[in-house]
Design an enzyme around this catalytic site. Structure first.
Site, mmCIF file in Angstrom:
data_model
loop_
_atom_site.group_PDB
_atom_site.id
_atom_site.type_symbol
_atom_site.label_atom_id
_atom_site.label_comp_id
_atom_site.label_asym_id
_atom_site.label_seq_id
_atom_site.Cartn_x
_atom_site.Cartn_y
_atom_site.Cartn_z
ATOM 1 N N CYS A 1 -32.035 -4.974 -10.545
ATOM 2 C CA CYS A 1 -31.104 -5.759 -9.701
ATOM 3 C C CYS A 1 -31.925 -6.428 -8.604
ATOM 4 C CB CYS A 1 -30.032 -4.863 -9.111
ATOM 5 S SG CYS A 1 -29.110 -3.996 -10.381
ATOM 6 N N GLU B 1 -36.876 9.446 -3.027
ATOM 7 C CA GLU B 1 -36.204 9.656 -1.747
ATOM 8 C C GLU B 1 -34.769 10.132 -1.956
ATOM 9 O OE1 GLU B 1 -38.658 6.430 0.892
ATOM 10 O OE2 GLU B 1 -36.697 5.799 0.210
ATOM 11 N N CYS C 1 -27.164 11.838 -0.971
ATOM 12 C CA CYS C 1 -27.310 10.760 -1.945
ATOM 13 C C CYS C 1 -28.625 11.024 -2.680
ATOM 14 C CB CYS C 1 -27.350 9.444 -1.156
ATOM 15 S SG CYS C 1 -27.670 8.019 -2.165
ATOM 16 N N CYS D 1 -31.855 -5.132 -4.825
ATOM 17 C CA CYS D 1 -32.079 -3.704 -4.588
ATOM 18 C C CYS D 1 -33.573 -3.403 -4.531
ATOM 19 C CB CYS D 1 -31.415 -2.918 -5.721
ATOM 20 S SG CYS D 1 -31.858 -1.177 -5.763
ATOM 21 N N CYS E 1 -27.947 1.921 1.509
ATOM 22 C CA CYS E 1 -27.809 1.573 0.092
ATOM 23 C C CYS E 1 -28.807 0.485 -0.285
ATOM 24 C CB CYS E 1 -26.434 0.966 -0.174
ATOM 25 S SG CYS E 1 -25.152 2.146 -0.353
ATOM 26 N N CYS F 1 -36.546 1.992 -11.215
ATOM 27 C CA CYS F 1 -35.332 1.718 -11.999
ATOM 28 C C CYS F 1 -35.619 0.565 -12.948
ATOM 29 C CB CYS F 1 -34.176 1.346 -11.069
ATOM 30 S SG CYS F 1 -32.614 1.119 -11.960
#
Ligand code: SAH
Ligand code: SF4
Length: 360
Positions: free
Chosen positions: A133, A109, A122, A136, A349, A129
């Site tokens: 985290c 995305e 962005c 996230c 975010c 990932c």
């Protein structure tokens, strides 16, 4: 073909594996490539500007090149490949989220944010990932693979088709940019090049959760985008609680690498700090952060935590965020509280990939 290669081909896709996509090549790469075919350097300029500026979709569209050279490139397996736009979501606040399909069926995305005179994109650097985290959404997805430079720059080109010229690029989408260092730096060079999109280097920002070796490597790069570091905690205990990578790299190592980065580049660093209720939002945390940041020239962005399905943290209270900001400002640190945008379409975010968490 050996089984291991076949498996890799299925998993990563042909273009990512071989990267015969000319869109991944920097201007310098193309100079080398055309020299290998005994072509003059201007052939590299045609290739680069047709692909990176004029959106050429096929090698045969680059008509100033000789037919023979174009055919040689095609015969040798070179292509100009683009991603597929799968979905586009619009938020009433002007935020637009693009869902793009990579060649092997993977989705990523990117998000367009509109300010008065600025069109910011962005962008993502990895599918998933590896940093894990806990606050996230992307970190909860299975890591699939690094994006190629072509797949990174293509996000800008796809967004421009519906949103007009992008003049600001932030590497703050899915993935950890410095964990895909080569492709990311290649993409920065491509976007910044005068024969391509020519996006000013001061309008390109890389955000990292803080990989010390790669930060030092970045300091020596020939292109110097802005750097943002996601710190989120004033000490290692809190950091390790919310970021898996926090137990691998200590804040002392990250701070030492940032000091080297700053001594080498002279650049100010943006510190990102996600405000999580009762975890890192107390006044004592703000005071400890001031102390930690004292040796560096920084500005701080405080981001209110955005939620997603399965997120076990709560956003900090807005008065708490303001009080935290005041401590930093009073200590002379330029501090901005970032407002949430694009939440209705899960584009804020930390929310990228959130919709897929519920589809598993
Ligand atoms: N991997 C890089 C860039 C992508 S994340 C990094 O971590 O910096 C972009 C930013 O979103 C980071 O500052 C990250 O900490 C922040 N973020 C992640 N999850 C979030 C959430 N749930 N709410 C608010 N910000 C979040
Ligand atoms: Fe990865 Fe950044 Fe999300 Fe952490 S915050 S999991 S580093 S994308």
């Amino acid at each position: 073909m050996p089984t291991i290669q076949l498996q890799a081909l299925r998993r990563y896709g042909y273009y990512a594996l071989m990267d015969k996509n000319l869109k991944s090549k920097t201007y310098t790469d193309l100079l080398e490539l055309v020299a290998a075919y005994e072509q003059k350097p201007f052939a590299a300029q045609y290739l680069f500007s047709f692909i990176q500026q004029k959106n050429a979709g096929h090698i045969n569209d680059i008509t100033p090149l000789s037919k023979t050279f174009r055919q040689q490139l095609i015969d040798d397996g070179f292509v100009i490949a683009s991603m597929e736009l799968l979905e586009k979501h619009d938020d009433t606040d002007g935020t637009v989220k693009f869902v793009l399909g990579l060649c092997n069926g993977t989705r990523i995305e990117s998000v367009r944010l509109k300010d008065d005179d600025r069109n910011t994109l962005c962008i993502s650097t990895q599918a998933g990932c590896r940093m894990g985290c806990k606050f996230c959404a992307t970190g909860q997805l299975q890591f699939e693979r690094n994006l190629t430079a072509a797949e990174i720059v293509d996000q800008v080109y796809m967004a421009e088709q519906s949103c007009g010229k992008i003049n600001n690029v932030v590497y703050m989408g899915m993935g950890e940019p410095l964990d895909n260092f080569d492709a990311v730096m290649r993409s920065v060079k491509i976007l910044n090049h005068e024969h391509g999109r020519n996006i000013g280097i001061r309008h390109i920002t890389i955000s990292t959760c803080g990989l010390p070796e790669e930060i030092k490597k970045l300091a020596l790069s020939t292109v110097q985008p802005r750097l943002a570091v996601s710190l989120h905690a004033p000490d290692d205990t809190i950091r390790a609680k919310i970021m898996r990578i926090g137990s691998k790299y200590l804040l002392s190592e990250i701070m030492a690498s940032l000091k080297i980065y700053q001594n080498t580049t002279g650049k100010r660093i943006t510190i990102e700090y996600c405000m999580i209720d009762s975890i890192n939002d107390k006044i004592e945390h703000a005071k400890a952060l001031v102390k930690l940041l004292r040796p560096l020239k920084v500005n701080v962005n405080l981001i209110e935590l955005n939620s997603f399905p399965g997120c076990r943290f709560e956003p900090a209270d807005s008065r708490q965020i303001q009080a935290f900001a005041n401590v930093l400002s009073d200590a002379g640190i330029e501090t901005v509280i970032r407002f949430k945008r694009g939440r209705s379409i899960k584009a804020a975010c930390g929310q990228l990939g959130a919709t897929w968490l519920t589809q598993k």
